[in-house]
Design an enzyme around this catalytic site. Structure first.
Site, PDB file in Angstrom:
ATOM      1  N   GLU A  73      42.082  41.346  48.969  1.00 30.25           N
ATOM      2  CA  GLU A  73      43.011  42.470  49.140  1.00 30.25           C
ATOM      3  C   GLU A  73      43.935  42.219  50.326  1.00 30.25           C
ATOM      4  O   GLU A  73      43.786  41.237  51.064  1.00 30.25           O
ATOM      5  CB  GLU A  73      42.194  43.760  49.307  1.00 30.25           C
ATOM      6  CG  GLU A  73      41.334  44.027  48.076  1.00 30.25           C
ATOM      7  CD  GLU A  73      40.567  45.336  48.122  1.00 30.25           C
ATOM      8  OE1 GLU A  73      40.470  45.951  49.202  1.00 30.25           O
ATOM      9  OE2 GLU A  73      40.050  45.725  47.057  1.00 30.25           O
TER      10      GLU A  73
ATOM     11  N   CYS B  67      41.510  43.677  34.599  1.00 29.87           N
ATOM     12  CA  CYS B  67      42.735  44.481  34.523  1.00 29.87           C
ATOM     13  C   CYS B  67      43.715  43.816  33.548  1.00 29.87           C
ATOM     14  O   CYS B  67      43.522  42.671  33.110  1.00 29.87           O
ATOM     15  CB  CYS B  67      43.356  44.620  35.913  1.00 29.87           C
ATOM     16  SG  CYS B  67      44.170  43.115  36.494  1.00 29.87           S
TER      17      CYS B  67
ATOM     18  N   ASN C 115      37.893  38.827  44.670  1.00 28.45           N
ATOM     19  CA  ASN C 115      39.101  39.597  44.933  1.00 28.45           C
ATOM     20  C   ASN C 115      39.477  39.493  46.407  1.00 28.45           C
ATOM     21  O   ASN C 115      38.623  39.484  47.296  1.00 28.45           O
ATOM     22  CB  ASN C 115      38.984  41.059  44.463  1.00 28.45           C
ATOM     23  CG  ASN C 115      37.792  41.799  45.021  1.00 28.45           C
ATOM     24  OD1 ASN C 115      36.755  41.216  45.289  1.00 28.45           O
ATOM     25  ND2 ASN C 115      37.945  43.096  45.187  1.00 28.45           N
TER      26      ASN C 115
ATOM     27  N   CYS D 251      45.083  40.330  34.596  1.00 25.23           N
ATOM     28  CA  CYS D 251      44.097  39.241  34.435  1.00 25.23           C
ATOM     29  C   CYS D 251      43.909  38.895  32.959  1.00 25.23           C
ATOM     30  O   CYS D 251      43.707  37.725  32.615  1.00 25.23           O
ATOM     31  CB  CYS D 251      42.768  39.635  35.068  1.00 25.23           C
ATOM     32  SG  CYS D 251      42.837  39.636  36.887  1.00 25.23           S
TER      33      CYS D 251
ATOM     34  N   GLU E 190      39.194  37.359  38.859  1.00 24.47           N
ATOM     35  CA  GLU E 190      39.411  36.552  37.651  1.00 24.47           C
ATOM     36  C   GLU E 190      40.581  35.586  37.844  1.00 24.47           C
ATOM     37  O   GLU E 190      40.508  34.408  37.508  1.00 24.47           O
ATOM     38  CB  GLU E 190      39.718  37.460  36.449  1.00 24.47           C
ATOM     39  CG  GLU E 190      38.586  38.391  36.061  1.00 24.47           C
ATOM     40  CD  GLU E 190      38.644  39.732  36.766  1.00 24.47           C
ATOM     41  OE1 GLU E 190      39.034  39.788  37.959  1.00 24.47           O
ATOM     42  OE2 GLU E 190      38.288  40.738  36.132  1.00 24.47           O
TER      43      GLU E 190
ATOM     44  N   CYS F  31      42.979  39.639  42.026  1.00 24.69           N
ATOM     45  CA  CYS F  31      41.657  39.889  41.443  1.00 24.69           C
ATOM     46  C   CYS F  31      40.816  38.615  41.399  1.00 24.69           C
ATOM     47  O   CYS F  31      41.343  37.489  41.412  1.00 24.69           O
ATOM     48  CB  CYS F  31      41.798  40.414  40.020  1.00 24.69           C
ATOM     49  SG  CYS F  31      42.537  42.035  39.902  1.00 24.69           S
TER      50      CYS F  31
HETATM   51  N1  THU Z   1      39.294  43.918  40.775  1.00 23.45           N
HETATM   52  C1  THU Z   1      38.988  42.628  40.413  1.00 23.45           C
HETATM   53  O1  THU Z   1      38.987  41.718  41.252  1.00 23.45           O
HETATM   54  N2  THU Z   1      38.670  42.386  39.122  1.00 23.45           N
HETATM   55  C2  THU Z   1      38.480  43.354  38.179  1.00 23.45           C
HETATM   56  O2  THU Z   1      38.066  43.034  37.085  1.00 23.45           O
HETATM   57  C3  THU Z   1      38.780  44.748  38.499  1.00 23.45           C
HETATM   58  C4  THU Z   1      39.384  45.004  39.828  1.00 23.45           C
HETATM   59  C5  THU Z   1      39.532  44.211  42.194  1.00 23.45           C
HETATM   60  C6  THU Z   1      40.944  44.476  42.603  1.00 23.45           C
HETATM   61  C7  THU Z   1      40.728  45.301  43.867  1.00 23.45           C
HETATM   62  O3  THU Z   1      40.519  44.429  44.956  1.00 23.45           O
HETATM   63  C8  THU Z   1      39.441  46.050  43.617  1.00 23.45           C
HETATM   64  O4  THU Z   1      38.799  45.359  42.547  1.00 23.45           O
HETATM   65  C9  THU Z   1      39.624  47.501  43.246  1.00 23.45           C
HETATM   66  O5  THU Z   1      40.538  47.638  42.211  1.00 23.45           O
END
Ligand code: THU
Length: 136
Positions: free
Chosen positions: A44, A86, A42, A89, A55, A53
């Site tokens: 941000e 999410c 991930n 994804c 995935e 994300c």
């Molecule tokens: N996130 C992912 O990368 N994959 C998931 O399956 C769930 C959420 C990340 C997005 C964000 O950077 C952090 O987790 C919190 O939501």
């Protein structure tokens, strides 16, 4: 390539996560139908909505390398919460999976491994072109 190898690759990718806002590090590893492994973490942003994300990072890396289908996806997180993909994804997974039975493994920081499939996670995926791979 076995599930253990994929989970290890996802856990390693989580180490690269850029998650200063949530503090929740996620890594994903997709096995392409070309036999290669594609990883993502991930990423941000100060403008929160731009976050990508793990995935989608892994799947976009796969498509960028010229492979359009994955046969297995593993997702790992460092925090205790299990990183169930999410909604966004899941829709991207539906576009590039081999079929609805394509397995998805999810492991939280507590080490518990859970299993689903792309079709199980998103039974009615949106498609402009008839049935997407996840429903075939
Ligand atoms: N996130 C992912 O990368 N994959 C998931 O399956 C769930 C959420 C990340 C997005 C964000 O950077 C952090 O987790 C919190 O939501």
């Amino acid at each position: 390539m076995d599930e253990k190898t994929l989970l290890k690759a996802a856990a390693e990718a989580a180490e690269n996560a850029y998650a200063p806002y949530s503090g929740y590090q996620v890594g994903a590893a997709a096995l392409g139908e070309d036999g290669r492994l594609y990883t993502g973490c991930n990423v941000e942003n100060a403008s929160y909505g731009l976050t990508n994300c793990a995935e989608r990072g892994a799947l976009f890396a796969m498509v960028g390398a010229g492979c359009r289908r994955f046969t297995l996806l593993a997702v790992c997180a460092k925090g205790a919460a299990a990183p169930w993909p999410c909604g966004a994804c899941r829709q991207v997974m539906a576009e590039f999976c081999q079929n609805g039975d394509t397995p998805v493994l999810v492991r939280g920081g507590d080490g518990v491994i859970m299993r689903s499939t792309v079709g199980g996670l998103l039974p009615e995926a949106f498609s402009l072109k008839g049935a997407p791979p996840c429903r075939s």
